[in-house]
Scaffold this motif. Structure first.
Motif, short mmCIF file in Angstrom:
data_model
loop_
_atom_site.label_atom_id
_atom_site.label_comp_id
_atom_site.label_asym_id
_atom_site.label_seq_id
_atom_site.Cartn_x
_atom_site.Cartn_y
_atom_site.Cartn_z
N ARG A 43 94.11 52.29 -11.51
CA ARG A 43 94.64 51.23 -10.64
C ARG A 43 96.11 50.94 -10.95
N LEU A 46 97.74 53.87 -8.87
CA LEU A 46 97.49 53.89 -7.43
C LEU A 46 96.73 52.61 -7.03
N PRO A 47 97.39 51.47 -7.11
CA PRO A 47 96.66 50.20 -6.89
C PRO A 47 96.07 50.06 -5.49
N ARG A 48 96.82 50.44 -4.47
CA ARG A 48 96.31 50.24 -3.11
C ARG A 48 95.12 51.14 -2.82
N LEU A 49 95.20 52.39 -3.23
CA LEU A 49 94.08 53.31 -3.01
C LEU A 49 92.84 52.86 -3.76
N ASP A 51 92.10 49.85 -4.82
CA ASP A 51 91.58 48.62 -4.24
C ASP A 51 90.80 48.90 -2.95
N TRP A 52 91.31 49.82 -2.12
CA TRP A 52 90.59 50.14 -0.88
C TRP A 52 89.25 50.78 -1.19
N ASP A 54 87.50 50.47 -3.84
CA ASP A 54 86.63 49.51 -4.51
C ASP A 54 86.08 48.48 -3.54
N GLN A 55 86.89 48.05 -2.58
CA GLN A 55 86.51 46.93 -1.72
C GLN A 55 85.98 47.34 -0.36
N ARG A 56 86.40 48.49 0.16
CA ARG A 56 86.08 48.83 1.54
C ARG A 56 85.26 50.11 1.71
#
Length: 390
Positions: A43, A46-49, A51-52, A54-56
């Motif tokens: 994370r 590649l925080p955005r990837l 997070d996506w 993990d969450q979506r």
């Protein structure tokens, strides 16, 4: 993911292969970045990837739910007025379904026990499963863990239990619908028994179909408008049946030239549920159902260079769904001991975990779903009969 295990896309329907292949990878990567010490390090890079994922990414479960209903309809209820199961046949069909799911499931459960034992001795992580009790182990082996209130011993086990419940519920609805089929016995002076379509008047033929659509629609509406609004009910089929039923409607519409009517029914049911409470999962399920109904661009997809890869990944999806978490437990334990705590090392570790999961899924698919192991050759006729039965 017949629906979850060893399902092949019907000829000319690459959307099944592509959907299962892509959805399976989304779910695998969701779990890879959700559990274990490697994910937080990735994370940082590649925080955005992350997070996506993990969450979506877990929304991809809806793809399997809708496709599960679509494929189950082919076996149990291909048209609303023509169910292929009776109440007397229901126990046998459920036993077939159970036997089909259990070989890979039990192998993955054993692997999960091994992976968790290894992780408990070499990994300091809050998500590491505790040693199971005998009751917990029995509940997981019988697909009753959520119903009886026990923790699952691995990610993915819950879906197999739900898939079996959904199949049972649809089979029961189809069997009840079969009771509405008019029995026809022509008078003896008219010679051999005539076909149903020649003997029954058109209104009488339409009545069972209308009752079938009404029954399925009512069950779907109850799921979307009542059961799916209560998260505490996610251990039972009614919570998920709305998405499953949308897949059934897509299968019925696919066999009918008047697809616009079926599209309208799918949209109406989903909209009714969403008006009560917006849920991304329901909106996605409706979109998947509409794609299966119309299947735009299927000829181009079938001829694409990546179609063989998609078909291969789709074939592995059931085994991959079950084995990736145990592999992740063992890989995190090993990598935590031998790799530096850097984002780059975490990326390499997660990619290797994914690759090993694919390899192990392929092995289980070949040995347990295809029956190619040497010790299974004597079982080949039985396995073939089981697959033919769906």
């Amino acid at each position: 993911m017949s629906n979850l295990s060893a399902a092949r896309a019907p000829a000319g329907e690459p959307w099944i292969d592509w959907g299962k292949a892509i959805a399976a990878q989304c779910i695998v990567w969701h779990h890879l970045v959700h559990y274990g010490p490697l994910a937080p390090r990735l994370r940082l890079w590649l925080p955005r990837l992350v997070d996506w994922l993990d969450q979506r990414a877990l929304l991809a479960v809806q793809v399997f739910l809708v496709m599960g209903g679509y494929l189950a309809a082919r076996s149990l209820w291909p048209q609303p007025g023509r169910p292929r199961i009776t109440l007397a046949d229901w126990p046998r069909r459920m036993a077939q379904r159970w036997r089909r799911l259990m070989p890979v499931y039990l192998a993955a459960l054993a692997l999960a026990l091994l992976g968790a034992a290894l992780a408990r001795h070499g990994l300091q992580d809050a998500d590491t499963p505790a040693a199971p009790t005998l009751a917990q182990l029995a509940a997981n082996a019988l697909l009753l863990q959520d119903v009886l209130g026990h923790d699952a011993l691995s990610a993915g086990l819950w879906y197999v239990a739900i898939d079996l419940q959904l199949f049972a519920l649809l089979a029961a609805l189809a069997a009840v619908a079969a009771l509405w089929q008019p029995a026809v016995t022509p008078p003896p002076w008219r010679g051999p028994l005539r076909t149903r379509t020649r003997t029954i008047a058109a209104p009488a033929r339409r009545a069972p179909a209308l009752w079938g659509v009404a029954a399925l629609g009512a069950a779907a509406l109850a799921s979307l408008g009542i059961f799916n609004l209560d998260a505490a009910g996610d251990a039972w089929a009614p919570y998920f049946f709305g998405s499953y039923a949308l897949g059934v409607l897509a299968a019925w519409g696919r066999a009918d030239a008047r697809r616009a009517r079926w599209a309208g029914l799918i949209v109406a049911l989903a909209a009714a549920g969403l008006l009560l409470a917006w849920r991304d999962r329901v909106a996605l399920a409706a979109l998947v159902a509409l794609l299966l109904l119309w299947q735009p661009g299927r000829e181009r997809m079938a001829g694409a260079r990546v179609q063989p890869l998609m078909a291969w990944l789709a074939a592995l999806s059931y085994a991959l769904f079950l084995v990736h978490y145990p592999v992740s437990l063992m890989a995190n334990t090993v990598f935590e001991a031998v790799m530096p705590p850097s984002p780059a090392a975490a990326a390499v570790g997660l990619l290797l975990t994914w690759a090993v999961s694919l390899g192990l899924a392929w092995l289980l698919w070949r040995v347990l779903e295809q029956g190619s192991a040497p010790w299974q050759r004597w079982q080949a006729p039985w396995l073939g009969a089981r697959r033919a039965a769906g």
